[in-house]
Design an enzyme around this catalytic site. Structure first.
Site, PDB file in Angstrom:
ATOM      1  N   GLU A 280      41.013  28.657  28.726  1.00  0.00           N
ATOM      2  CA  GLU A 280      40.447  29.344  27.602  1.00  0.00           C
ATOM      3  C   GLU A 280      39.619  28.567  26.780  1.00  0.00           C
ATOM      4  O   GLU A 280      38.663  29.017  25.909  1.00  0.00           O
ATOM      5  CB  GLU A 280      41.619  30.390  27.086  1.00  0.00           C
ATOM      6  CG  GLU A 280      41.952  31.654  27.741  1.00  0.00           C
ATOM      7  CD  GLU A 280      42.812  32.754  26.856  1.00  0.00           C
ATOM      8  OE1 GLU A 280      42.857  33.712  27.113  1.00  0.00           O
ATOM      9  OE2 GLU A 280      43.208  32.245  25.708  1.00  0.00           O
ATOM     10  N   HIS A 301      53.583  19.468  51.251  1.00  0.00           N
ATOM     11  CA  HIS A 301      53.563  20.130  52.386  1.00  0.00           C
ATOM     12  C   HIS A 301      53.062  21.348  52.890  1.00  0.00           C
ATOM     13  O   HIS A 301      52.886  22.058  53.817  1.00  0.00           O
ATOM     14  CB  HIS A 301      55.241  20.320  52.793  1.00  0.00           C
ATOM     15  CG  HIS A 301      56.025  19.159  52.836  1.00  0.00           C
ATOM     16  ND1 HIS A 301      56.237  18.463  53.906  1.00  0.00           N
ATOM     17  CD2 HIS A 301      56.892  18.379  51.826  1.00  0.00           C
ATOM     18  CE1 HIS A 301      57.315  17.571  53.337  1.00  0.00           C
ATOM     19  NE2 HIS A 301      57.263  17.398  52.305  1.00  0.00           N
ATOM     20  N   LYS A 408      38.144  42.786  27.732  1.00  0.00           N
ATOM     21  CA  LYS A 408      38.911  43.602  27.001  1.00  0.00           C
ATOM     22  C   LYS A 408      38.019  44.915  26.498  1.00  0.00           C
ATOM     23  O   LYS A 408      38.293  45.992  26.500  1.00  0.00           O
ATOM     24  CB  LYS A 408      39.563  42.798  25.596  1.00  0.00           C
ATOM     25  CG  LYS A 408      40.664  41.923  25.880  1.00  0.00           C
ATOM     26  CD  LYS A 408      41.036  41.252  24.591  1.00  0.00           C
ATOM     27  CE  LYS A 408      42.299  40.506  24.781  1.00  0.00           C
ATOM     28  NZ  LYS A 408      42.789  39.845  23.575  1.00  0.00           N
TER      29      LYS A 408
END
Length: 423
Positions: A280, A301, A408
């Site tokens: 951010e 792995h 938003k």
């Protein structure tokens, strides 16, 4: 104290122009700060009396509940969950009066998750307290979940509900502070000049961490120590600025990712906070290192294949804890001359580093002295300051998040559009 090792960073930090830029940014941070730089001096500005007030309020909540729910998203919860997972023993989940279980909510909208949470809220054997953390109070996910949880708890506690809630918010914006005043709810302030992802060392992190039984005086003590040590303006004497400058130069040289690697599982949520902090703050205008995280040795792995032979456009930042209680012994002959798990873990780290150096992959080693509330405070401050320095070097504002605000805005428009379309 945090110690940085840049032996394998493949970065030249001696350029006079870079050294001068770092010194200028240091001056900007400390003497001509942007508005959202309140975190820089906050460890010294917050008083011991204020910390004690938070700790005492938290102790009352601890005694009142067996389940403590922290509602928040992004910077309103990531630092807290990082601290809980770092400092609470991994198999001590709590769940009793005086040592509550910590549950996080409001950080997503999964119905399955909240179906199960409702069974906890409705369980008569549990006593519930809630902490709503939101700077503005308007972020959709925590706002919605807070309303749902509050309604569920109203059925249990009736006119005693207010005694079960704590609100942490900005006193200068949003509706939450007024709600607290109108309903006599305990309320702590998020300073207006400190953004969410830089707010771990305020009540945002300190209150719920204290409810979790963590020593918040020690956290602030660690932050004060780091703030003092990393006050040094000269690049060559400041590990925090050297880390920031290394990231900046590697990005300028074509690296596109920073992979945070931890060798202790209880650091994994700390890397979640790091991912938000750097993504951010830095990833704007087509710039910035994409932050990723791996837990070693597990990911060796699987994703280890990518590290060794995949596209080499990343740097590695390794967080390694030096002083571990080294009491788990390996039976003779099972792992060569290694006699303890911590010894073997460290040998694997060295081996991974040697293998990756065959590709000349830049890596930075950050050595952490121990797991403690004090070192947690040090780590938080170190990375906050390094992130701000890195952003200023890159030429972006460390404290806004226009990409998040764009989502938003779209969400609010979609919700309003849906409401208006209902006959």
């Amino acid at each position: 104290m945090i110690q940085a090792d840049f032996t394998n960073a493949h970065t030249d930090l001696t350029d006079p122009a870079l050294i001068a830029r770092v010194a200028d940014i240091h001056k900007r941070l400390h003497h001509h700060p942007d508005f959202m730089c309140g975190w820089v001096k906050y460890p010294f500005q917050v008083s011991d009396a204020e910390i004690s007030e938070i700790a005492e309020a938290a102790q009352k909540v601890r005694e009142k509940c067996s389940v403590f729910i922290v509602i928040g998203i992004g910077g309103s919860y990531l630092g807290t969950i990082a601290g809980v997972n770092l400092l609470r023993p991994p198999f001590d989940e709590g769940g009793t009066m005086g040592n509550p279980r910590i549950i996080f909510a409001g950080h997503h909208l999964s119905s399955e998750y909240y179906n199960h949470l409702m069974t906890v809220l409705e369980d008569p054997a549990e006593e519930i307290c809630v902490c709503m953390v939101s700077k503005s109070g308007s972020t959709t996910e925590p706002k919605v979940i807070y309303a749902i949880i509050k309604e569920a708890l109203r059925k249990r506690y009736g006119d005693k509900l207010s005694e079960r809630i704590t609100i942490i918010t900005d006193f200068n914006q949003g509706y939450l502070q007024k709600e607290a005043q109108d309903n006599h709810i305990r309320c702590f302030e998020i300073p207006s000049d400190i953004g969410g992802r830089y707010s771990v060392l305020t009540a945002v992190g300190l209150f719920p961490l204290a409810v979790a039984g963590i020593d918040i005086h020690a956290i602030i003590g660690g932050a004060r120590q780091a703030a003092s040590v990393f006050m040094e303006p000269r690049l060559e004497y400041n590990d925090c600025y050297q880390y920031a400058a290394t990231r900046y130069l590697q990005s300028a040289a074509g690296k596109r990712m920073e992979i945070f690697e931890v060798y202790e599982g209880n650091l994994l949520y700390f890397t979640e906070w790091l991912r938000q902090l750097f993504a951010e703050s830095e990833c704007k205008d087509g710039k910035g290192l994409f932050p990723a995280a791996m837990q070693m040795t597990t990911d060796l792995h699987s994703l280890g294949q990518f590290l060794q032979e995949g596209r080499q456009d990343f740097i590695e930042t390794i967080l390694f804890v030096e002083n571990i209680e080294d009491k788990i012994k390996i039976p003779a002959g099972v792992a060569g001359n290694c006699t303890s798990l911590h010894c073997l873990n460290d040998i694997i780290r060295h081996s991974v580093c040697k293998a990756h150096q065959k590709n000349n992959t830049p890596n930075i080693l950050l050595k952490i002295s121990e797991f403690s509330a004090f070192t947690f405070g040090e780590l938080v401050y170190f990375f906050e300051k390094a992130c701000a320095m890195s952003c200023y070097l890159t030429g972006v504002d460390p404290f806004n998040q226009p990409g998040v605000e764009s989502y938003k805005t779209e969400l609010k428009e979609s919700i309003n559009s849906m409401i208006n379309s209902i006959p």
